[in-house]
Design a protein around this motif. Structure first.
Motif, PDB file in Angstrom:
ATOM      1  N   GLY A 124      24.621  27.238  36.628  1.00  0.00           N
ATOM      2  CA  GLY A 124      23.947  25.950  36.734  1.00  0.00           C
ATOM      3  C   GLY A 124      22.448  26.118  36.891  1.00  0.00           C
ATOM      4  O   GLY A 124      21.941  27.229  37.063  1.00  0.00           O
ATOM      5  N   GLY A 125      21.729  25.001  36.816  1.00  0.00           N
ATOM      6  CA  GLY A 125      20.287  25.059  36.968  1.00  0.00           C
ATOM      7  C   GLY A 125      19.629  23.788  36.501  1.00  0.00           C
ATOM      8  O   GLY A 125      20.291  22.766  36.296  1.00  0.00           O
ATOM      9  N   LEU A 126      18.311  23.877  36.335  1.00  0.00           N
ATOM     10  CA  LEU A 126      17.510  22.750  35.880  1.00  0.00           C
ATOM     11  C   LEU A 126      17.142  22.964  34.418  1.00  0.00           C
ATOM     12  O   LEU A 126      16.660  24.045  34.047  1.00  0.00           O
ATOM     13  N   VAL A 127      17.343  21.944  33.600  1.00  0.00           N
ATOM     14  CA  VAL A 127      17.046  22.044  32.177  1.00  0.00           C
ATOM     15  C   VAL A 127      16.509  20.703  31.690  1.00  0.00           C
ATOM     16  O   VAL A 127      16.845  19.649  32.254  1.00  0.00           O
ATOM     17  N   GLN A 128      15.667  20.746  30.661  1.00  0.00           N
ATOM     18  CA  GLN A 128      15.157  19.504  30.092  1.00  0.00           C
ATOM     19  C   GLN A 128      16.185  18.869  29.159  1.00  0.00           C
ATOM     20  O   GLN A 128      17.050  19.565  28.600  1.00  0.00           O
ATOM     21  N   ALA A 129      16.081  17.580  28.996  1.00  0.00           N
ATOM     22  CA  ALA A 129      16.967  16.872  28.071  1.00  0.00           C
ATOM     23  C   ALA A 129      16.890  17.512  26.690  1.00  0.00           C
ATOM     24  O   ALA A 129      15.807  17.882  26.224  1.00  0.00           O
ATOM     25  N   GLY A 130      18.051  17.669  26.070  1.00  0.00           N
ATOM     26  CA  GLY A 130      18.132  18.330  24.779  1.00  0.00           C
ATOM     27  C   GLY A 130      18.386  19.823  24.871  1.00  0.00           C
ATOM     28  O   GLY A 130      18.677  20.465  23.853  1.00  0.00           O
ATOM     29  N   GLY A 131      18.281  20.364  26.064  1.00  0.00           N
ATOM     30  CA  GLY A 131      18.483  21.795  26.266  1.00  0.00           C
ATOM     31  C   GLY A 131      19.949  22.160  26.418  1.00  0.00           C
ATOM     32  O   GLY A 131      20.839  21.311  26.300  1.00  0.00           O
ATOM     33  N   SER A 132      20.181  23.444  26.703  1.00  0.00           N
ATOM     34  CA  SER A 132      21.538  23.982  26.819  1.00  0.00           C
ATOM     35  C   SER A 132      21.696  24.819  28.083  1.00  0.00           C
ATOM     36  O   SER A 132      20.719  25.396  28.582  1.00  0.00           O
TER      37      SER A 132
ATOM     38  N   GLY B 286      31.621  24.736  43.110  1.00  0.00           N
ATOM     39  CA  GLY B 286      30.713  23.897  42.341  1.00  0.00           C
ATOM     40  C   GLY B 286      29.374  24.556  42.073  1.00  0.00           C
ATOM     41  O   GLY B 286      28.907  25.403  42.843  1.00  0.00           O
ATOM     42  N   THR B 287      28.748  24.136  40.976  1.00  0.00           N
ATOM     43  CA  THR B 287      27.405  24.589  40.621  1.00  0.00           C
ATOM     44  C   THR B 287      26.611  23.379  40.133  1.00  0.00           C
ATOM     45  O   THR B 287      27.119  22.553  39.378  1.00  0.00           O
ATOM     46  N   GLN B 288      25.371  23.278  40.584  1.00  0.00           N
ATOM     47  CA  GLN B 288      24.548  22.106  40.276  1.00  0.00           C
ATOM     48  C   GLN B 288      23.924  22.233  38.897  1.00  0.00           C
ATOM     49  O   GLN B 288      23.327  23.262  38.564  1.00  0.00           O
ATOM     50  N   VAL B 289      24.027  21.169  38.121  1.00  0.00           N
ATOM     51  CA  VAL B 289      23.337  21.054  36.838  1.00  0.00           C
ATOM     52  C   VAL B 289      22.445  19.822  36.917  1.00  0.00           C
ATOM     53  O   VAL B 289      22.921  18.727  37.216  1.00  0.00           O
ATOM     54  N   THR B 290      21.159  20.027  36.673  1.00  0.00           N
ATOM     55  CA  THR B 290      20.198  18.937  36.702  1.00  0.00           C
ATOM     56  C   THR B 290      19.470  18.879  35.366  1.00  0.00           C
ATOM     57  O   THR B 290      18.900  19.889  34.936  1.00  0.00           O
ATOM     58  N   VAL B 291      19.508  17.720  34.734  1.00  0.00           N
ATOM     59  CA  VAL B 291      18.867  17.535  33.440  1.00  0.00           C
ATOM     60  C   VAL B 291      17.727  16.539  33.611  1.00  0.00           C
ATOM     61  O   VAL B 291      17.954  15.390  33.999  1.00  0.00           O
ATOM     62  N   SER B 292      16.524  17.000  33.326  1.00  0.00           N
ATOM     63  CA  SER B 292      15.345  16.139  33.477  1.00  0.00           C
ATOM     64  C   SER B 292      15.026  15.457  32.152  1.00  0.00           C
ATOM     65  O   SER B 292      15.244  16.014  31.072  1.00  0.00           O
ATOM     66  N   SER B 293      14.477  14.260  32.263  1.00  0.00           N
ATOM     67  CA  SER B 293      14.154  13.490  31.045  1.00  0.00           C
ATOM     68  C   SER B 293      12.757  13.800  30.544  1.00  0.00           C
ATOM     69  O   SER B 293      11.983  14.472  31.203  1.00  0.00           O
TER      70      SER B 293
ATOM     71  N   GLY C 261      31.820  16.944  21.308  1.00  0.00           N
ATOM     72  CA  GLY C 261      30.814  17.250  20.303  1.00  0.00           C
ATOM     73  C   GLY C 261      29.582  17.931  20.854  1.00  0.00           C
ATOM     74  O   GLY C 261      28.777  18.471  20.082  1.00  0.00           O
ATOM     75  N   ARG C 262      29.401  17.933  22.167  1.00  0.00           N
ATOM     76  CA  ARG C 262      28.242  18.572  22.790  1.00  0.00           C
ATOM     77  C   ARG C 262      28.645  19.770  23.655  1.00  0.00           C
ATOM     78  O   ARG C 262      27.892  20.739  23.750  1.00  0.00           O
ATOM     79  N   PHE C 263      29.796  19.682  24.300  1.00  0.00           N
ATOM     80  CA  PHE C 263      30.269  20.744  25.201  1.00  0.00           C
ATOM     81  C   PHE C 263      31.430  21.486  24.544  1.00  0.00           C
ATOM     82  O   PHE C 263      32.230  20.895  23.810  1.00  0.00           O
ATOM     83  N   THR C 264      31.534  22.783  24.872  1.00  0.00           N
ATOM     84  CA  THR C 264      32.640  23.597  24.380  1.00  0.00           C
ATOM     85  C   THR C 264      33.188  24.439  25.519  1.00  0.00           C
ATOM     86  O   THR C 264      32.422  25.174  26.169  1.00  0.00           O
ATOM     87  N   ILE C 265      34.491  24.328  25.740  1.00  0.00           N
ATOM     88  CA  ILE C 265      35.150  25.145  26.740  1.00  0.00           C
ATOM     89  C   ILE C 265      35.810  26.327  26.035  1.00  0.00           C
ATOM     90  O   ILE C 265      36.358  26.180  24.937  1.00  0.00           O
ATOM     91  N   SER C 266      35.757  27.495  26.670  1.00  0.00           N
ATOM     92  CA  SER C 266      36.386  28.684  26.117  1.00  0.00           C
ATOM     93  C   SER C 266      36.809  29.575  27.276  1.00  0.00           C
ATOM     94  O   SER C 266      36.447  29.320  28.432  1.00  0.00           O
ATOM     95  N   ARG C 267      37.570  30.609  26.966  1.00  0.00           N
ATOM     96  CA  ARG C 267      38.019  31.507  28.023  1.00  0.00           C
ATOM     97  C   ARG C 267      38.157  32.927  27.488  1.00  0.00           C
ATOM     98  O   ARG C 267      38.418  33.136  26.311  1.00  0.00           O
ATOM     99  N   ASP C 268      38.005  33.871  28.413  1.00  0.00           N
ATOM    100  CA  ASP C 268      38.215  35.281  28.132  1.00  0.00           C
ATOM    101  C   ASP C 268      39.207  35.771  29.179  1.00  0.00           C
ATOM    102  O   ASP C 268      38.817  36.047  30.329  1.00  0.00           O
ATOM    103  N   ASN C 269      40.471  35.876  28.825  1.00  0.00           N
ATOM    104  CA  ASN C 269      41.492  36.230  29.808  1.00  0.00           C
ATOM    105  C   ASN C 269      41.358  37.678  30.280  1.00  0.00           C
ATOM    106  O   ASN C 269      41.788  38.005  31.386  1.00  0.00           O
ATOM    107  N   ALA C 270      40.775  38.521  29.461  1.00  0.00           N
ATOM    108  CA  ALA C 270      40.558  39.904  29.903  1.00  0.00           C
ATOM    109  C   ALA C 270      39.584  39.954  31.077  1.00  0.00           C
ATOM    110  O   ALA C 270      39.654  40.848  31.921  1.00  0.00           O
TER     111      ALA C 270
END
Length: 125
Positions: free
Chosen positions: A9-17, A118-125, A66-75
């Motif tokens: 998690g962290g701080l990211v600008q709108a449109g970021g990843s 939990g982990t905080q995600v903050t998206v700034s405009s 369409g914006r988020f993708t979940i995936s896993r690595d069982n190893a």
């Protein structure tokens, strides 16, 4: 002792990843269904994305499809949430969770037995 630990998690600008990770330990979580939820300040915790034990089926809330993708690595006993085109409305604490049914596509909090801190995600405009 079973444990789920989120990171990324962290701080990211709108449109970021951002990419969130959820590392599991202490149990055979590689055979569990996994999910991500989020909780914005003053609001209830809501489903974001889920994945079956083998990764063959994924499912999303309409708000992130369409914006988020979940995936896993069982190893590595780890689940990921790749978040692209982030919006201020995505600001929340993100939680990973696990349930023991391999193929269930659960979207309700009560259906998940194990939770991370939990982990905080903050998206700034």
């Amino acid at each position: 002792q079973e444990q789920l630990v989120e990171s990324g998690g962290g701080l990211v600008q709108a449109g970021g990843s951002l990419r969130l990770s959820c590392a599991a330990s202490g149990r055979a979580f590689s055979s569990y269904g996994r999910g991500w939820f989020r909780q914005a300040p003053g609001k209830e915790r809501l489903f974001v994305a889920g994945i079956t034990w083998n990764g063959n089926t994924t499912y999303y809330s309409d708000s992130v499809k369409g914006r988020f993708t979940i995936s896993r690595d069982n190893a590595k006993n780890t689940v990921y949430l790749q978040m692209n085109d982030l919006k201020p409305d995505d600001t929340a604490v993100y939680y990973c969770a696990a349930h023991p049914l391999r193929y269930a596509d659960y979207v309700s909090l009560s259906e998940y037995d194990y939770w991370g801190q939990g982990t905080q995600v903050t998206v700034s405009s």
